[in-house]
Design an enzyme around this catalytic site. Structure first.
Site, PDB file in Angstrom:
ATOM      1  N   ARG A  49       8.220  -8.797   1.890  1.00 37.19           N
ATOM      2  CA  ARG A  49       7.998  -7.246   1.481  1.00 37.19           C
ATOM      3  C   ARG A  49       8.860  -6.469   0.745  1.00 37.19           C
ATOM      4  NH1 ARG A  49       4.825  -4.823   5.727  1.00 37.19           N
ATOM      5  NH2 ARG A  49       5.501  -2.635   5.151  1.00 37.19           N
TER       6      ARG A  49
ATOM      7  N   CYS B 194       2.006   5.592  -0.659  1.00 36.72           N
ATOM      8  CA  CYS B 194       2.049   4.289  -0.120  1.00 36.72           C
ATOM      9  C   CYS B 194       0.871   3.909   0.278  1.00 36.72           C
ATOM     10  CB  CYS B 194       3.060   4.319   1.237  1.00 36.72           C
ATOM     11  SG  CYS B 194       3.526   2.755   1.780  1.00 36.72           S
TER      12      CYS B 194
ATOM     13  N   HIS C 287       8.525   6.664  -0.897  1.00 35.52           N
ATOM     14  CA  HIS C 287       8.884   7.864   0.145  1.00 35.52           C
ATOM     15  C   HIS C 287      10.116   7.998   0.377  1.00 35.52           C
ATOM     16  CE1 HIS C 287       8.671   3.841   2.415  1.00 35.52           C
ATOM     17  NE2 HIS C 287       9.546   4.523   2.883  1.00 35.52           N
TER      18      HIS C 287
END
Lengths: 573, 297
Positions: B140, B103, B201
């Site tokens: 997003r 990330c 993740h």
């Protein structure tokens, strides 16, 4: 299933019986309470004249929609009522809210909203007010609107608005919208932790939303802020109105944590590390949990404000009995018993006492209100089942979960546990945070363990990595893996063929018993509950720690089995 | 049970970059996974935290990890990465040290991060890639994700506002379901030598034990098979090529220094996420490949 959904969607809960009427003997006390500012009253009077007709229409439309949705089994909760009413008359919320004689109190923050609101409600009720609240989970704009509309009459006025006050539990992100609709008399900010990063975004973006909300507040609003949370205290800067800070002064509490006995230091998530002003890292003279404590910035000198109302002493008497000494100013401390487990409930009780302090309510009501509080839905709730006691401890985010674990495992007794992890929208779809939770703390104190929910495997894996013996973990996934089923069928078919062929060749009988060993599971929350209850001997306690939607699902199951009442019946709506 | 490599006790040192600043998305799970998988095999794994102000001496570590954090905390980290750790990091990566960057860490190892407004944040440029944030009106990239990594799958959760575009850098994998680097070209992550950047993740490594082992294997081979080995094929020479041959990772061609573990639960978690994404065929092949009782099928 159908019956189930019908009951769930029974939206127009009965208007609460006017039980408070008899308690209204203390009229003079109630009258002396500061009410909403006079100008607001004037304004509202004009508005009422203009808007009453439309409001009446909106109320009828909203309640019709509610009745329809109940009839047709569509939609989930009650918010349809508010949404439709707002569509008809966008100012319906403001219109109705101004009729409340004592205005509105809003409670927001990551953790503790529900319990804090319920403490406040208990205190105010003991003080003779008629308290209205929004329902469990209805803390977005639509839900708050519904809570008012269902109490309104077709003429566009609230029923029994005299001596009434509303306590609104408000979703962190919905606060700016709501304060625009209802200028609150008091806003309580409990704390801010990372929570559902996929929905709320980072902690900083919530702070920005709150700052926008606070900028819209009239100066007559009182802010009640947690002095021990640096992110919360930062909200008070530049606010022209009154601010009351609350905090824990008993630094003994820090030592109560047996962290250093372990070779490993307890892992804690810090969601606020750096000073909002200069960016330097905060230092602490005492830290209670996560970033809560007595902090100061070594670089610019910003430090925790001196609380106006503080806890000078904490004594943990038993699992759910905490004795507090609460003091304001130079006054002698007052003793209050919190009948709930967990350090976080100390803050919740203190926040409620701070509201009482702001409203100049006497200590008697504070003491009785808090002491006689029952745990609210899923927050320490106790349910008797077949000779066992179930305790429900909702945990929605890393800090909340850590604190629940601390509450369960700090006295070194072994526990029977059921963890349920869901990843539905209301839980947050990202479950990465379980890796930030200090499950290592639980390892040596687990008597029996069942893990379930839509992400049962992830949680089982987390427990295994924490060091819990794999044999000890009972995994109850939501549904069987499709792949497992397919493979199983193909495999056994092939095996069967093989065996039959072999059996023919060797002229022996085909043995059906021989089969491959597969991981064997039962599925769904019902079975998880049964499994966990079975593992818990009669007379002992099963602690269930669910995420939000898991709690709803589990509670429904417990209701259907008749172990507890429907959750709104037990509530003080 | 342990493939005791020439009867010496194996040990590795993991450098965990910015454990206090970049820890937003359960990055701790990756560290716990590496620790546990080493511990079960009798390999000693030492984890050293490298915070702001600490220098990075490349010869002290065998493996590096860098996670993601809040935007506010990423800027001072970017500066420190340049000033304190840049040279050491480059040396380590050019010397084929395995690096996992998740990330925010992934973005910091590319050329730059361009926010919707304000100045660019400079990265190390390890990956020939860059990231742009297209403003708050562009949604997003959030959700569960599955990618194809070689002939296998990787699963996780992604949550990033920035869109990453690859120059000459090879992606870590192809998106099967989800957004990936930029929700446009189906690439996910980036590879340079043994450095891997990714948005996954969830945590990444617990549910992807093959990837965890791959990183450990790289680290062990680099440390113990470096100089000697005539009969052991040089891992590094193969590994340097894999950037261009993403689909044929040199996983099985090597004598492993890692004993197999019982990863039933890991693979069930992996498969159940694949099924949540509707990838039933992939889930079936995962179970068939990894759960003992299905190997025979």
């Amino acid at each position: 299933m159908r019956r189930n959904s019908m009951r769930k969607q029974q939206p127009s809960q009965p208007i609460p019986p006017d039980t408070d009427h008899s308690q209204q003997t203390n009229q003079s006390d109630a009258a002396s309470l500061p009410t909403v500012p006079a100008e607001a009253h004037q304004e509202s009077a004009e508005k009422r004249q203009r808007g009453s007709a439309r409001a009446g229409m909106a109320v009828i439309a909203g309640r019709t929609a509610g009745a329809l949705s109940r009839r047709l089994h569509i939609g989930g909760g009650t918010s349809i009522i508010g949404v439709v009413a707002q569509r008809v008359y966008p100012d319906i919320v403001a219109h109705l809210a101004t009729e409340l004689e004592h205005g509105s109190i809003m409670v927001t923050g990551t953790n503790g909203k529900t319990t804090t609101s319920s403490f406040i409600a208990a205190i105010l009720r003991d003080d003779g007010l008629r308290v209205w609240r929004n329902r469990e989970g209805s803390n977005l704009v639509g839900g708050v609107a519904s809570s008012l509309v269902i109490r309104a009459q077709p003429n566009g006025h609230l029923r029994r608005s005299g001596a009434a006050i509303s306590i609104l539990e408000v979703d962190e992100a919905a606060l700016p919208k709501l304060v625009r609709a209802i200028p609150p008399r008091i806003v309580v900010f409990t704390n801010l932790f990372r929570d559902q990063l996929d929905r709320y975004g980072e902690v900083d973006s919530v702070v920005n939303k709150w700052k926008i909300a606070i900028a819209q507040l009239p100066a007559s609003t009182t802010l009640i802020l947690n002095a021990d949370d640096p992110t919360i205290t930062q909200l008070g800067e530049n606010f022209p109105g009154r601010i009351i800070y609350y905090g824990i002064d008993d630094i003994q509490l820090e030592a109560a944590e047996p962290a250093e006995t372990d070779t490993e230091k307890r892992y804690q998530v810090l969601d606020t590390r750096t000073c909002a002003h200069c960016g330097a890292e905060y230092e602490y003279s005492a830290r209670f949990y996560s970033h809560m404590g007595h902090y100061y910035c070594p670089s610019c000198g910003k430090r925790r404000p001196t609380p106006d109302i503080r806890i000078s002493r904490v004594e943990m008497e038993s699992f759910d009995r905490i004795r507090l000494q609460i003091a304001t100013g130079e006054e002698a401390a007052h003793e209050i018993i919190v009948p709930l487990p967990g350090l976080y409930n100390i803050y919740n009780a203190l926040a409620a006492a701070a509201v009482a302090h702001a409203m100049k309510i006497g200590w008697d009501a504070v003491t009785t209100g808090i002491e006689q509080s029952k745990p609210v839905f899923g927050r320490g709730e106790r349910i008797q089942v077949e000779g066992r006691t179930i305790r429900l401890l909702l945990a929605k985010n890393p800090t909340g979960f850590n604190e629940v674990l601390r509450t369960l495992f700090s006295d070194n007794s072994s526990r029977h546990i059921l963890f349920i992890l869901n990843d539905n929208i209301a839980d947050g779809q990202d479950i990465s945070w379980i890796w930030d939770v200090d499950f290592e703390r639980a390892v040596h104190h687990i008597e029996t363990l069942v893990v379930s929910g839509t992400r049962a495997f992830d949680l089982a894996l987390r427990m295994q990595y924490a060091g819990v013996d794999e044999q000890k973990i009972m995994v109850v996934p939501p549904t069987p893996l499709k792949a497992l089923k397919t493979l199983h069928t193909t495999h056994s078919r092939q095996q069967k063929k093989l065996h039959i062929r072999r059996a023919k060749k060797d002229n022996v009988e085909y043995n059906t018993q021989e089969n491959i060993k597969l991981p064997e599971y039962v599925y769904g929350i019902k079975n998880a509950l049964d499994g966990a209850l079975q593992k818990t001997p009669v007379g002992e306690t099963l602690f269930i720690v669910p995420t939000y939607t898991a709690l709803l699902e589990l509670h429904r199951e417990l209701e259907q089995r008749g172990f507890t009442s429907r959750y709104w019946e037990g509530r003080d709506a | 049970m342990i493939s005791d490599y020439r009867s010496q006790k194996l040990s590795l040192t993991l450098g965990h970059l910015y454990p206090d600043q970049l820890n937003l998305y359960g990055d701790r799970g990756n560290i716990l996974t590496l620790q546990r998988r080493c511990q079960l095999r009798g390999i000693e794994l030492r984890v050293v935290g490298l915070g702001v102000g600490d220098a990075l001496a490349p010869d002290e570590y065998d493996l590096l990890f860098i996670g993601g954090g809040q935007d506010k905390e990423q800027a001072p980290v970017a500066q420190d990465l340049h000033e304190m750790k840049g040279i050491g990091m480059w040396a380590a990566i050019e010397d084929d040290m395995p690096v996992l960057a998740v990330c925010g860490g992934f973005q910091l190892l590319a050329h730059y991060y361009r926010p919707a407004e304000g100045p660019d944040m400079r990265g190390l440029g390890v990956f020939d890639a860059w990231t742009e944030h297209k403003g708050s009106q562009v949604p997003r990239c959030i959700g569960d994700i599955a990618i194809r990594w070689g002939d296998q799958t990787l699963v996780g959760f992604e949550n990033h506002g920035g869109r990453t575009y690859l120059g000459t850098a090879q992606p870590l994998g192809r998106v099967i379901k989800g957004h990936g680097n930029n929700a446009e070209d189906h690439t996910e992550g980036a590879i340079y030598r043994n450095a891997f950047g990714t948005y996954l993740h969830g945590s990444l490594l617990p549910k992807n034990p093959h990837f965890a082992d791959y990183l450990l294997e790289l680290a062990l081979q680099r440390k113990y098979n470096h100089a000697e080995s005539e009969n052991v094929p040089s891992f590094n020479s193969v590994a340097t090529e894999h950037g261009s041959t993403v689909l044929e990772l040199p996983r099985t061609s090597l004598p492993s220094l890692l004993a197999p573990l019982d990863d039933t639960l890991e693979w069930e978690a992996h498969a159940s996420l694949l099924e949540r994404l509707g990838l039933y065929t992939e889930a079936a092949s995962v179970l068939r490949a990894h759960i003992d009782s299905f190997r025979l099928v």
